[in-house]
Scaffold this motif. Structure first.
Motif, PDB file in Angstrom:
ATOM      1  N   VAL A  36       0.840  -1.185   0.000  1.00 53.83           N
ATOM      2  CA  VAL A  36       0.000   0.000   0.000  1.00 53.83           C
ATOM      3  C   VAL A  36       0.879   1.241   0.000  1.00 53.83           C
ATOM      4  N   GLY A  37       0.680   2.116  -0.961  1.00 53.00           N
ATOM      5  CA  GLY A  37       1.469   3.337  -1.045  1.00 53.00           C
ATOM      6  C   GLY A  37       0.693   4.546  -0.563  1.00 53.00           C
ATOM      7  N   PRO A  38       1.376   5.650  -0.295  1.00 57.70           N
ATOM      8  CA  PRO A  38       0.679   6.886   0.083  1.00 57.70           C
ATOM      9  C   PRO A  38      -0.101   7.461  -1.088  1.00 57.70           C
ATOM     10  N   SER A  39      -0.914   8.441  -0.810  1.00 61.12           N
ATOM     11  CA  SER A  39      -1.739   9.064  -1.834  1.00 61.12           C
ATOM     12  C   SER A  39      -0.889   9.635  -2.965  1.00 61.12           C
ATOM     13  N   MET A  40      -1.340   9.411  -4.204  1.00 63.51           N
ATOM     14  CA  MET A  40      -0.694   9.927  -5.416  1.00 63.51           C
ATOM     15  C   MET A  40       0.747   9.435  -5.567  1.00 63.51           C
ATOM     16  N   SER A  41       0.989   8.190  -5.173  1.00 64.94           N
ATOM     17  CA  SER A  41       2.346   7.620  -5.260  1.00 64.94           C
ATOM     18  C   SER A  41       2.403   6.443  -6.223  1.00 64.94           C
ATOM     19  N   GLU A  42       1.501   6.391  -7.197  1.00 67.33           N
ATOM     20  CA  GLU A  42       1.409   5.208  -8.053  1.00 67.33           C
ATOM     21  C   GLU A  42       2.727   4.883  -8.741  1.00 67.33           C
ATOM     22  N   THR A  43       3.409   5.881  -9.282  1.00 72.56           N
ATOM     23  CA  THR A  43       4.669   5.619  -9.994  1.00 72.56           C
ATOM     24  C   THR A  43       5.688   4.984  -9.059  1.00 72.56           C
ATOM     25  N   ALA A  44       5.850   5.562  -7.879  1.00 73.66           N
ATOM     26  CA  ALA A  44       6.814   5.020  -6.918  1.00 73.66           C
ATOM     27  C   ALA A  44       6.360   3.673  -6.373  1.00 73.66           C
ATOM     28  N   THR A  45       5.081   3.531  -6.078  1.00 71.16           N
ATOM     29  CA  THR A  45       4.590   2.276  -5.509  1.00 71.16           C
ATOM     30  C   THR A  45       4.790   1.123  -6.479  1.00 71.16           C
ATOM     31  N   LEU A  46       4.499   1.336  -7.750  1.00 68.99           N
ATOM     32  CA  LEU A  46       4.739   0.292  -8.740  1.00 68.99           C
ATOM     33  C   LEU A  46       6.232  -0.018  -8.862  1.00 68.99           C
ATOM     34  N   GLY A  47       7.075   1.011  -8.791  1.00 71.58           N
ATOM     35  CA  GLY A  47       8.518   0.779  -8.853  1.00 71.58           C
ATOM     36  C   GLY A  47       9.013  -0.050  -7.687  1.00 71.58           C
ATOM     37  N   PHE A  48       8.554   0.267  -6.485  1.00 71.76           N
ATOM     38  CA  PHE A  48       8.952  -0.508  -5.312  1.00 71.76           C
ATOM     39  C   PHE A  48       8.385  -1.927  -5.382  1.00 71.76           C
ATOM     40  N   ALA A  49       7.149  -2.062  -5.864  1.00 74.48           N
ATOM     41  CA  ALA A  49       6.556  -3.391  -6.007  1.00 74.48           C
ATOM     42  C   ALA A  49       7.358  -4.239  -6.993  1.00 74.48           C
ATOM     43  N   HIS A  50       7.841  -3.607  -8.049  1.00 76.42           N
ATOM     44  CA  HIS A  50       8.672  -4.312  -9.031  1.00 76.42           C
ATOM     45  C   HIS A  50       9.965  -4.795  -8.377  1.00 76.42           C
ATOM     46  N   TRP A  51      10.585  -3.941  -7.570  1.00 79.45           N
ATOM     47  CA  TRP A  51      11.816  -4.345  -6.858  1.00 79.45           C
ATOM     48  C   TRP A  51      11.531  -5.547  -5.960  1.00 79.45           C
ATOM     49  N   ILE A  52      10.437  -5.492  -5.224  1.00 83.36           N
ATOM     50  CA  ILE A  52      10.082  -6.593  -4.324  1.00 83.36           C
ATOM     51  C   ILE A  52       9.792  -7.866  -5.113  1.00 83.36           C
ATOM     52  N   GLU A  53       9.061  -7.728  -6.198  1.00 82.15           N
ATOM     53  CA  GLU A  53       8.753  -8.875  -7.049  1.00 82.15           C
ATOM     54  C   GLU A  53      10.023  -9.570  -7.553  1.00 82.15           C
ATOM     55  N   GLN A  54      10.999  -8.758  -7.967  1.00 79.82           N
ATOM     56  CA  GLN A  54      12.249  -9.338  -8.467  1.00 79.82           C
ATOM     57  C   GLN A  54      12.979 -10.105  -7.385  1.00 79.82           C
ATOM     58  N   ARG A  55      12.918  -9.633  -6.157  1.00 76.99           N
ATOM     59  CA  ARG A  55      13.604 -10.327  -5.046  1.00 76.99           C
ATOM     60  C   ARG A  55      12.858 -11.572  -4.630  1.00 76.99           C
ATOM     61  N   LEU A  56      11.548 -11.594  -4.832  1.00 78.73           N
ATOM     62  CA  LEU A  56      10.774 -12.768  -4.464  1.00 78.73           C
ATOM     63  C   LEU A  56      10.724 -13.835  -5.563  1.00 78.73           C
ATOM     64  N   HIS A  57      10.759 -13.376  -6.827  1.00 79.13           N
ATOM     65  CA  HIS A  57      10.562 -14.310  -7.921  1.00 79.13           C
ATOM     66  C   HIS A  57      11.610 -14.199  -9.025  1.00 79.13           C
ATOM     67  N   GLY A  58      12.495 -13.218  -8.924  1.00 81.42           N
ATOM     68  CA  GLY A  58      13.447 -13.002  -9.996  1.00 81.42           C
ATOM     69  C   GLY A  58      14.573 -14.029 -10.027  1.00 81.42           C
TER      70      GLY A  58
END
Length: 430
Positions: free
Chosen positions: A408-430
């Motif tokens: 869950v990201g703060p308000s109006m943080s979609e660009t950053a939240t998706l970027g952080f989610a991508h980083w997490i995804e790579q560490r979990l499944h990359g």
């Protein structure tokens, strides 16, 4: 899972688009592979309300014969049967609209088509996106629910029938089915994607989002609908500061879900993320019950005609929900709005210490049986606050069904939240 070049249906949307753009893969080849998946799996999964194979094939041929249309060029798309579509009947999960045929596309659908997506058909939704399920089954085990209300969309993506699908969330209708089906779901912040042409349930909660098999996929899909190309910028080195939030509902999570959640926290810490336990302010923690009252009260108004003209065609569960909504007074509505504003302010200050919150995405593995869609408990707060949420799969539980986390990201943080989610995804499944 390694990709099989002979089966394009296994490609993520973002990988498929790159091949389509380079003309290494045709829209007809990708669509044909998806149709084969549908023929093989739809009899068990029952994800679709309507499919138009010939129209889709005609569209694919036209795309292959012309220039690249846009970011979704040649990608087959499932559309939740809550969105109006000029080419397909739209039933909103209700017998009231059994023969309803819109004359225009919902704004989100129109934008996807303009970007080159091939709308293959309409996916099953629950009754008016509430809690009475349709026939869809979990692709991992047909004896279990896929979640709701975006049940068909999530199941179709999880079963590799389409690489992308549209969904909506009022309580947990993107996050929970993504968690149950083991795929990625993204609910942007409230109001960033137009709801024009989407059947309304709750005026202050309904949010358009989507499903894919990677963070890059959902970023691609939602960026088109939000006219937000920046969402597709997913840097690989966006190391996040994660606020680990067990929420007031931690005891409602299964033992397997709790263990998987803690193991994910430890794994991300070892990968270099900064993780810190956080507690929600009291005003935020109390929002779960507020969400339920807001949703019921707004549904009572939004479904006024259906309630007054066709009460016999509404399920008992929906009628009970609308009765609860009728009991919510104007004074309570004013109090709820003040409560939400205060909670949003308190939580906003807390985000200064971290980039996003990590919470459970559901109580555990998908529930057995098809008479209910599961508990929306872990998403109600974030839906009420209108914050961006990403559901990521993390593994499987003891029943062999998916488990996941919610970011869950703060308000109006979609660009950053998706970027952080991508980083997490790579560490979990990359």
């Amino acid at each position: 899972m390694s990709l099989a070049p002979s089966d394009p249906s296994l490609l993520t949307a973002s990988a498929a688009f790159k091949r389509l753009q380079r003309r290494e893969l045709t829209a007809q080849q990708l669509l044909g592979a998806c149709l084969e998946r549908i023929r093989a799996q739809e009899p068990q999964v029952l994800a679709w309300r309507h499919i138009d194979t010939e129209r889709a094939l005609e569209h694919a041929r036209a795309l292959d014969a012309g220039p690249i249309r846009g970011p979704l060029h040649g990608l087959p798309l499932g559309v939740k049967d809550l969105f109006d579509t000029r080419d397909f009947p739209t039933g909103y999960g209700s017998a009231i609209y059994e023969r309803h045929q819109p004359v225009t596309d919902a704004a989100a659908v129109a934008l996807c088509k303009a970007a080159g997506a091939i709308v293959l058909g309409k996916t099953v939704t629950t009754e008016f996106a509430t809690f009475t399920p349709g026939p869809t089954r979990n692709p991992h085990n047909p004896g279990h629910t896929p979640g709701g209300s975006s049940s068909g969309s999530a199941a179709a993506v999880a079963a590799n029938m389409v690489p992308l699908a549209l969904g909506t969330q009022t309580a947990a209708s993107i996050v929970r089915p993504a968690a149950y089906c083991g795929i990625v779901g993204f609910k942007p912040g409230f109001g960033l994607i137009s709801r024009a042409g989407v059947k309304s349930l709750s005026e202050s909660l309904d949010t358009v989002g989507g499903f894919g098999r990677s963070v890059a996929d959902v970023a691609l899909l939602t960026s088109v609908m939000a006219n937000a190309a920046a969402w597709r910028d997913l840097p690989a080195d966006s190391k996040p500061r994660i606020g680990v939030c067990h929420t007031p509902h931690w005891d409602s999570a299964s033992a397997a879900a709790q263990q998987a959640f803690e193991a994910t926290v430890q794994r991300l810490a070892r990968a270099g993320a900064f993780v810190v336990d956080v507690s929600l302010p009291d005003a935020v923690a109390a929002l779960t019950a507020v969400h339920d009252e807001v949703m019921c009260a707004e549904a009572f108004k939004a479904l006024a005609d259906e309630r007054l003209q066709h009460p016999e065609l509404l399920s008992e569960r929906l009628r009970a929900m609308l009765e609860r909504g009728a009991a919510v007074t104007y004074e309570q509505t004013v109090s709820h709005r003040a409560h939400v504003a205060s909670a949003r302010h308190q939580l906003g200050r807390g985000f200064a210490g971290y980039d996003l919150l990590m919470t459970p995405s559901a109580c555990g593995e998908a529930d057995a049986g098809l008479t209910a869609t599961g508990d929306p408990l872990f998403s109600r707060i974030w839906s009420l606050l209108g914050l961006p949420s990403v559901a990521l799969p993390t593994g499987f539980g003891p029943q062999g069904l998916p488990l996941g986390i919610q970011l869950v990201g703060p308000s109006m943080s979609e660009t950053a939240t998706l970027g952080f989610a991508h980083w997490i995804e790579q560490r979990l499944h990359g």
